[in-house]
Write an enzyme that holds these catalytic residues in place. Structure first.
Site, PDB file in Angstrom:
ATOM      1  CG  ASP A  71      -0.245  -0.076   2.540  1.00 15.08           C
ATOM      2  OD1 ASP A  71       0.057   0.993   3.118  1.00 15.08           O
ATOM      3  OD2 ASP A  71       0.008  -1.194   3.028  1.00 15.08           O
ATOM      4  CG  ASP A 160      -6.670   4.064   6.692  1.00 13.11           C
ATOM      5  OD1 ASP A 160      -6.797   3.530   7.809  1.00 13.11           O
ATOM      6  OD2 ASP A 160      -5.643   4.672   6.338  1.00 13.11           O
ATOM      7  CD  GLU A 162      -4.668   4.209  10.313  1.00 11.69           C
ATOM      8  OE1 GLU A 162      -3.703   4.175  11.103  1.00 11.69           O
ATOM      9  OE2 GLU A 162      -4.592   3.927   9.094  1.00 11.69           O
TER      10      GLU A 162
END
Length: 272
Positions: A71, A160, A162
């Protein structure tokens, strides 16, 4: 005995003194927390993993039924995709967007470059639930590279979600409010692309900020972050992971991942 001229001090001397005081106080005037906060737009997949979960090494072998991936985001610049392909990397995700205020200036080279060497690739969005709604960010993501097409080479988009690198870990939201925000994003993404987005997260963050919510496991593939010899305990609801980010210090680009299946399973995810 030196002569002292009458009158006020010279302006130049006053300006010099003020400049010195300003220079001396620049560092002391900024709180450490503010100085340490990164610039908006600079976040990337796994940015908080080392700080919050640490690292306990990585896998010592590559299983036959796992497929290597990477990534990347803007901070890595132009990526040497041919080098990664030669090393066995077969899939990649590129950061497309963050919040509703940032798009990756290297997206074209990274997204198209991985495709150009033969990789199956997709895009991810770094969520900022404290700035705008989930649906608004999903629309921004799709409009800036996060779409999907059934060509066997395009993976579904990734949310994503987090630790907040700019402030409170859970973006100032309660567990129920965070779950509602995520659901809003996922629903909007599906309505715009026809695909269920992948969820990237770490088990410790998910437990802290969603109350270990299990309701997305039946529809959304899990990309787990853990820098250790195995993926460890998964968030509630998921009995297996689809992808695993296992290091931030791998060859060429740093962030390396493994797909939980052979290459034909990567293709299957791309095809939906």
């Amino acid at each position: 005995m030196p002569l002292r001229r009458p009158g006020p001090p010279r302006p130049a001397r006053r300006l010099l003194g003020a400049a010195l005081l300003t220079a001396l106080c620049l560092t002391c005037a900024v709180p450490a927390s503010a100085a340490d906060t990164p610039a908006r737009g600079s976040a990337y997949l796994g940015m908080g993993v080392l700080a919050h979960d640490g690292s306990a090494g990585g896998p010592t072998t590559r299983e036959a039924a796992q497929t290597e991936g990477v990534d990347v985001s803007g901070y890595q610049g132009n990526v040497a995709w041919s080098t990664l392909w030669s090393s066995g990397v077969r899939w990649a995700y590129t950061k497309a967007s963050e919040g509703t205020y940032y798009t990756n200036p290297y997206f074209a080279q990274q997204y198209n470059g991985s495709y150009g060497v033969g990789m199956i690739r997709g895009a991810y969005h770094f969520a900022t639930p404290d700035t705008t709604t989930g649906a608004t960010q999903a629309a921004y993501f799709v409009a800036n590279g996060g779409g999907w097409s059934k060509d066997g080479k395009t993976l579904p988009g990734v949310l994503d979600i987090e630790w907040n690198p700019y402030g409170d870990a859970c973006y100032g939201k309660s567990a129920s409010a965070m779950v509602a925000w995520i659901a809003d994003f996922l629903s909007a993404y599906r309505s715009r692309t026809g695909r269920d987005a992948v969820i990237y997260t770490a088990t410790s963050w998910w437990s802290q900020c969603t109350g270990d919510y299990a309701g997305f496991a039946n529809t959304n593939p899990l990309w787990i972050a853990r820098y250790a010899s195995d993926p460890g305990t998964l968030p509630s609801g998921w009995s297996f992971h689809t992808m695993w980010q296992y290091t931030s210090s791998g060859p060429t680009v740093g962030d390396h991942d493994r797909f939980n299946g052979a290459l034909d399973r990567v293709v299957a995810l791309a095809n939906g």
